[in-house]
Design an enzyme around this catalytic site. Structure first.
Site, mmCIF file in Angstrom:
data_model
loop_
_atom_site.group_PDB
_atom_site.id
_atom_site.type_symbol
_atom_site.label_atom_id
_atom_site.label_comp_id
_atom_site.label_asym_id
_atom_site.label_seq_id
_atom_site.Cartn_x
_atom_site.Cartn_y
_atom_site.Cartn_z
ATOM 1 N N HIS A 134 10.711 -6.070 5.606
ATOM 2 C CA HIS A 134 9.918 -4.843 5.462
ATOM 3 C C HIS A 134 9.963 -4.060 6.774
ATOM 4 O O HIS A 134 9.789 -4.656 7.852
ATOM 5 C CB HIS A 134 8.438 -5.165 5.218
ATOM 6 C CG HIS A 134 8.126 -5.874 3.941
ATOM 7 N ND1 HIS A 134 7.581 -5.240 2.852
ATOM 8 C CD2 HIS A 134 8.267 -7.176 3.569
ATOM 9 C CE1 HIS A 134 7.371 -6.115 1.880
ATOM 10 N NE2 HIS A 134 7.787 -7.297 2.289
ATOM 11 N N HIS A 145 14.048 -10.273 2.088
ATOM 12 C CA HIS A 145 13.921 -8.844 2.403
ATOM 13 C C HIS A 145 13.074 -8.674 3.653
ATOM 14 O O HIS A 145 12.083 -9.366 3.855
ATOM 15 C CB HIS A 145 13.317 -8.050 1.235
ATOM 16 C CG HIS A 145 12.068 -8.654 0.674
ATOM 17 N ND1 HIS A 145 12.075 -9.726 -0.194
ATOM 18 C CD2 HIS A 145 10.766 -8.340 0.858
ATOM 19 C CE1 HIS A 145 10.840 -10.044 -0.512
ATOM 20 N NE2 HIS A 145 10.011 -9.217 0.118
HETATM 21 P P1 AMP Z 1 7.010 -9.611 -0.506
HETATM 22 O O1 AMP Z 1 5.543 -9.836 -0.735
HETATM 23 O O2 AMP Z 1 7.391 -9.702 0.939
HETATM 24 O O3 AMP Z 1 7.880 -10.482 -1.400
HETATM 25 O O4 AMP Z 1 7.257 -8.104 -0.904
HETATM 26 C C1 AMP Z 1 7.963 -7.696 -2.029
HETATM 27 C C2 AMP Z 1 7.997 -6.193 -1.975
HETATM 28 O O5 AMP Z 1 8.930 -5.743 -2.932
HETATM 29 C C3 AMP Z 1 6.652 -5.515 -2.320
HETATM 30 O O6 AMP Z 1 6.267 -4.698 -1.221
HETATM 31 C C4 AMP Z 1 6.961 -4.722 -3.586
HETATM 32 O O7 AMP Z 1 6.265 -3.499 -3.630
HETATM 33 C C5 AMP Z 1 8.458 -4.537 -3.472
HETATM 34 N N1 AMP Z 1 9.166 -4.353 -4.745
HETATM 35 C C6 AMP Z 1 9.072 -5.135 -5.840
HETATM 36 N N2 AMP Z 1 9.898 -4.677 -6.805
HETATM 37 C C7 AMP Z 1 10.548 -3.596 -6.288
HETATM 38 C C8 AMP Z 1 11.511 -2.689 -6.788
HETATM 39 N N3 AMP Z 1 11.993 -2.798 -8.028
HETATM 40 N N4 AMP Z 1 11.942 -1.695 -5.988
HETATM 41 C C9 AMP Z 1 11.448 -1.570 -4.734
HETATM 42 N N5 AMP Z 1 10.527 -2.394 -4.197
HETATM 43 C C10 AMP Z 1 10.072 -3.395 -4.969
#
Ligand code: AMP
Ligand code: ZN
Length: 155
Positions: A102, A100
């Site tokens: 950001h 993903h």
């Molecule tokens: P990372 O640390 O780059 O893996 O970031 C994962 C991101 O996913 C975090 O910013 C979380 O807040 C976000 N996240 C986790 N679960 C969900 C969800 N169900 N819907 C939207 N965002 C999510």
């Protein structure tokens, strides 16, 4: 991959506030945003880390991140810039095992707000936030309509 929350969001079986999707990628609001409008862009086809992602999809991911960053400057959020961040692998603090990107909107002088948001990670009215981002995408598209290829002639 039913055990992957982002695959379930793509499939529509887990809740999310989607702001954009096409054949390759889906973009939705981060559930714990750092700033208002913090969006995640994911490939529709599961890839855990960049090592599993095909390069064309990686390009689609960035193309959408680029477009969203430009849209955020135009919609109601009126950002002045954005942080585009991709944490690749648990060594880099990736917490959700589906690639993903950001896109975190920024404003001039938001250093303290950003630091507070980083600690608190509280949602900000997801429906109106998503509407503001979609309005930015519409504004971007009306200013730069996609080129049409008519019988080989680029318009
Ligand atoms: P990372 O640390 O780059 O893996 O970031 C994962 C991101 O996913 C975090 O910013 C979380 O807040 C976000 N996240 C986790 N679960 C969900 C969800 N169900 N819907 C939207 N965002 C999510
Ligand atoms: Zn997945």
């Amino acid at each position: 991959m039913n055990d992957c929350v982002f695959c379930r969001i793509v499939a529509g079986t887990a809740p999310a506030t989607k702001v954009y999707e096409d054949d390759a990628v889906c973009a939705f609001l981060d559930i714990r945003p750092i700033t208002r409008g913090h969006t995640l862009i994911v490939p529709k086809r599961h890839a855990t880390e960049l090592d599993d992602l095909d390069p064309d999809t990686g390009a689609d991911l960035f193309r959408t991140g680029h477009r969203l960053a430009r849209a955020l400057r135009r919609g109601g959020l009126a950002s002045d810039g954005a942080n585009l961040v991709l944490n690749d692998g648990t060594a880099a603090f990736q917490t959700v095992g589906h690639v993903h990107l950001h896109v975190v909107p920024r404003r001039h002088g938001d250093k303290l707000r950003f630091a507070k948001g980083f600690l608190l990670r509280r949602p900000h009215e997801p429906q109106s936030t998503a509407a503001a981002i979609r309005a930015g995408l519409t504004a971007l598209d009306s200013a730069n309509p996609p080129a049409r290829d008519v019988e080989g002639v680029q318009e």
